[in-house]
Design a protein around this motif. Structure first.
Motif, PDB file in Angstrom:
ATOM      1  N   ARG A   1      19.770  -4.792  -4.313  1.00 48.22           N
ATOM      2  CA  ARG A   1      18.426  -5.294  -4.541  1.00 48.22           C
ATOM      3  C   ARG A   1      17.456  -4.134  -4.382  1.00 48.22           C
ATOM      4  N   THR A   2      16.221  -4.341  -4.797  1.00 48.59           N
ATOM      5  CA  THR A   2      15.196  -3.333  -4.573  1.00 48.59           C
ATOM      6  C   THR A   2      14.554  -3.544  -3.213  1.00 48.59           C
ATOM      7  N   CYS A   3      14.160  -2.445  -2.600  1.00 51.35           N
ATOM      8  CA  CYS A   3      13.339  -2.452  -1.393  1.00 51.35           C
ATOM      9  C   CYS A   3      12.168  -1.527  -1.726  1.00 51.35           C
ATOM     10  N   TYR A   4      11.103  -2.116  -2.269  1.00 53.54           N
ATOM     11  CA  TYR A   4       9.954  -1.378  -2.802  1.00 53.54           C
ATOM     12  C   TYR A   4      10.418  -0.528  -3.983  1.00 53.54           C
ATOM     13  N   ASP A   5      10.584   0.799  -3.820  1.00 59.37           N
ATOM     14  CA  ASP A   5      10.937   1.641  -4.963  1.00 59.37           C
ATOM     15  C   ASP A   5      12.331   2.237  -4.841  1.00 59.37           C
TER      16      ASP A   5
ATOM     17  N   ALA B   1       0.806  -1.216   0.000  1.00 56.08           N
ATOM     18  CA  ALA B   1       0.000   0.000   0.000  1.00 56.08           C
ATOM     19  C   ALA B   1       0.839   1.266   0.000  1.00 56.08           C
ATOM     20  N   SER B   2       2.058   1.206   0.533  1.00 50.86           N
ATOM     21  CA  SER B   2       2.875   2.416   0.624  1.00 50.86           C
ATOM     22  C   SER B   2       4.324   2.043   0.895  1.00 50.86           C
ATOM     23  N   PRO B   3       5.256   2.973   0.668  1.00 44.41           N
ATOM     24  CA  PRO B   3       6.651   2.721   1.024  1.00 44.41           C
ATOM     25  C   PRO B   3       6.837   2.453   2.514  1.00 44.41           C
ATOM     26  N   SER B   4       5.957   2.979   3.362  1.00 44.93           N
ATOM     27  CA  SER B   4       6.078   2.758   4.804  1.00 44.93           C
ATOM     28  C   SER B   4       5.927   1.281   5.147  1.00 44.93           C
ATOM     29  N   VAL B   5       5.083   0.569   4.402  1.00 48.63           N
ATOM     30  CA  VAL B   5       4.916  -0.869   4.636  1.00 48.63           C
ATOM     31  C   VAL B   5       6.211  -1.592   4.288  1.00 48.63           C
ATOM     32  N   ALA B   6       6.820  -1.213   3.172  1.00 45.49           N
ATOM     33  CA  ALA B   6       8.092  -1.829   2.772  1.00 45.49           C
ATOM     34  C   ALA B   6       9.172  -1.551   3.809  1.00 45.49           C
ATOM     35  N   GLN B   7       9.208  -0.332   4.335  1.00 45.40           N
ATOM     36  CA  GLN B   7      10.207   0.025   5.336  1.00 45.40           C
ATOM     37  C   GLN B   7      10.018  -0.807   6.600  1.00 45.40           C
ATOM     38  N   ALA B   8       8.767  -1.000   7.013  1.00 49.80           N
ATOM     39  CA  ALA B   8       8.490  -1.816   8.196  1.00 49.80           C
ATOM     40  C   ALA B   8       8.924  -3.261   7.968  1.00 49.80           C
ATOM     41  N   LEU B   9       8.654  -3.790   6.775  1.00 49.65           N
ATOM     42  CA  LEU B   9       9.045  -5.166   6.463  1.00 49.65           C
ATOM     43  C   LEU B   9      10.558  -5.335   6.465  1.00 49.65           C
ATOM     44  N   GLU B  10      11.263  -4.372   5.863  1.00 50.85           N
ATOM     45  CA  GLU B  10      12.727  -4.447   5.837  1.00 50.85           C
ATOM     46  C   GLU B  10      13.283  -4.417   7.263  1.00 50.85           C
ATOM     47  N   GLY B  11      12.687  -3.582   8.118  1.00 54.05           N
ATOM     48  CA  GLY B  11      13.118  -3.538   9.512  1.00 54.05           C
ATOM     49  C   GLY B  11      12.854  -4.846  10.231  1.00 54.05           C
ATOM     50  N   LEU B  12      11.701  -5.468   9.971  1.00 52.75           N
ATOM     51  CA  LEU B  12      11.388  -6.749  10.592  1.00 52.75           C
ATOM     52  C   LEU B  12      12.321  -7.852  10.098  1.00 52.75           C
ATOM     53  N   MET B  13      12.697  -7.792   8.824  1.00 50.04           N
ATOM     54  CA  MET B  13      13.647  -8.773   8.306  1.00 50.04           C
ATOM     55  C   MET B  13      14.979  -8.668   9.037  1.00 50.04           C
ATOM     56  N   ALA B  14      15.430  -7.437   9.264  1.00 45.39           N
ATOM     57  CA  ALA B  14      16.678  -7.239  10.005  1.00 45.39           C
ATOM     58  C   ALA B  14      16.521  -7.707  11.439  1.00 45.39           C
ATOM     59  N   LEU B  15      15.392  -7.390  12.060  1.00 45.65           N
ATOM     60  CA  LEU B  15      15.147  -7.783  13.446  1.00 45.65           C
ATOM     61  C   LEU B  15      15.109  -9.295  13.591  1.00 45.65           C
ATOM     62  N   SER B  16      14.562  -9.980  12.594  1.00 45.85           N
ATOM     63  CA  SER B  16      14.436 -11.436  12.669  1.00 45.85           C
ATOM     64  C   SER B  16      15.784 -12.130  12.642  1.00 45.85           C
ATOM     65  N   GLN B  17      16.835 -11.421  12.211  1.00 40.92           N
ATOM     66  CA  GLN B  17      18.162 -12.011  12.111  1.00 40.92           C
ATOM     67  C   GLN B  17      18.994 -11.807  13.378  1.00 40.92           C
ATOM     68  N   ILE B  18      18.516 -11.040  14.333  1.00 39.52           N
ATOM     69  CA  ILE B  18      19.314 -10.691  15.509  1.00 39.52           C
ATOM     70  C   ILE B  18      19.837 -11.905  16.276  1.00 39.52           C
ATOM     71  N   PRO B  19      19.052 -12.983  16.497  1.00 39.30           N
ATOM     72  CA  PRO B  19      19.601 -14.130  17.226  1.00 39.30           C
ATOM     73  C   PRO B  19      20.832 -14.748  16.579  1.00 39.30           C
ATOM     74  N   LEU B  20      21.043 -14.506  15.280  1.00 43.85           N
ATOM     75  CA  LEU B  20      22.206 -15.056  14.591  1.00 43.85           C
ATOM     76  C   LEU B  20      23.437 -14.166  14.722  1.00 43.85           C
ATOM     77  N   ALA B  21      23.295 -12.989  15.350  1.00 42.86           N
ATOM     78  CA  ALA B  21      24.388 -12.023  15.360  1.00 42.86           C
ATOM     79  C   ALA B  21      25.618 -12.549  16.060  1.00 42.86           C
ATOM     80  N   ALA B  22      25.434 -13.392  17.089  1.00 48.94           N
ATOM     81  CA  ALA B  22      26.584 -13.879  17.844  1.00 48.94           C
ATOM     82  C   ALA B  22      27.216 -15.103  17.201  1.00 48.94           C
ATOM     83  N   SER B  23      26.577 -15.660  16.178  1.00 47.14           N
ATOM     84  CA  SER B  23      27.109 -16.853  15.537  1.00 47.14           C
ATOM     85  C   SER B  23      27.914 -16.474  14.312  1.00 47.14           C
ATOM     86  N   ALA B  24      28.476 -17.489  13.672  1.00 44.58           N
ATOM     87  CA  ALA B  24      29.288 -17.249  12.472  1.00 44.58           C
ATOM     88  C   ALA B  24      28.432 -17.218  11.217  1.00 44.58           C
TER      89      ALA B  24
END
Length: 235
Positions: free
Chosen positions: A115-119, A78-101
């Motif tokens: 890559r593209t992130c919405y527009d 619906a808007s770039p704000s939705v894409a921004q929220a999704l990109e942030g959630l993708m980054a957040l979902s990776q946090i448990p892996l930060a201490a691993s290799a």
């Protein structure tokens, strides 16, 4: 003055994004391409009938928008704000892996690079361009918004981007979007969109069909290296 969102409003949006099938459909749309219900069902691994129910909820929640072309109905974010929220959630979902290799973000090297992130552009190169602008004092961050200096406006004008005449004047000139794989910000908003459009126009980058991946051409390697003042580094 805009009221701050309540906890219930935040929870409602999180609930809509939190269902795995809906999350997969939203992720399929983050590249900016409009898709049919059948295509989204395939991305989510569900039946078209089930996808229709999920899409109705996403439409009601104003996370996706629909438009009809011929006999097909296409869905997009619906808007770039939705894409921004999704990109942030993708980054957040990776946090448990930060201490691993293990590596964060997409495994595909080309997608990690650009890559593209919405527009707008995301990935290693987009983050490096943003960092360069900050280091040179052309751009600085303020509460999630990127603010250009006068020299920054001149820099982009010389590059062929006139922000005074770009479309969607009510949209912020620049928002900072947390990059999924790099964990550092890249530029979104009108500036991010205009930068992607201009680099495509210059044939520095090419879109990859049915993918978010952007291919950096030899001209792009030279152009980005000149912009950054140094050769491009691997992601």
């Amino acid at each position: 003055m805009t009221d701050l969102p309540t906890g219930n409003m935040i929870a409602q949006a999180a609930h809509l994004m939190g269902d795995p099938a809906r999350a997969n459909m939203l992720a399929a749309l983050i590249g900016g391409e409009a898709l049919t219900a059948g295509e989204l069902a395939s991305h989510a691994g569900i039946t078209p009938q089930t996808a229709s129910g999920h899409l109705a909820k996403l439409l009601d929640g104003r996370l996706v928008a629909a438009e009809r072309q011929g006999r097909h109905r296409y869905f997009r974010l619906a808007s770039p704000s939705v894409a921004q929220a999704l990109e942030g959630l993708m980054a957040l979902s990776q946090i448990p892996l930060a201490a691993s290799a293990k590596r964060r973000g997409p495994r595909d090297e080309a997608m990690r690079r650009a890559r593209t992130c919405y527009d707008h552009m995301a990935g290693h190169i987009a983050v490096e361009v943003t960092a360069m602008l900050e280091q040179r004092g052309l751009l600085h961050r303020s509460e999630g918004v990127g603010v250009l200096s006068d020299e920054g406006y001149r820099f982009f004008c010389d590059f062929g981007i006139d922000l005074a005449t770009t479309d969607r004047p009510k949209r912020p000139v620049c928002r900072m979007c947390l990059d999924w794989s790099e964990r550092r910000p890249h530029m979104a908003g009108r500036l991010g969109s205009a930068l992607l459009a201009r680099t495509i126009e210059l044939k520095w980058v090419l879109r990859t069909p049915s993918s978010r991946t952007l291919t950096i051409t030899p001209a792009g390697d030279r152009g980005f290296a000149d912009m950054l003042g140094r050769p491009l580094t691997p992601s």
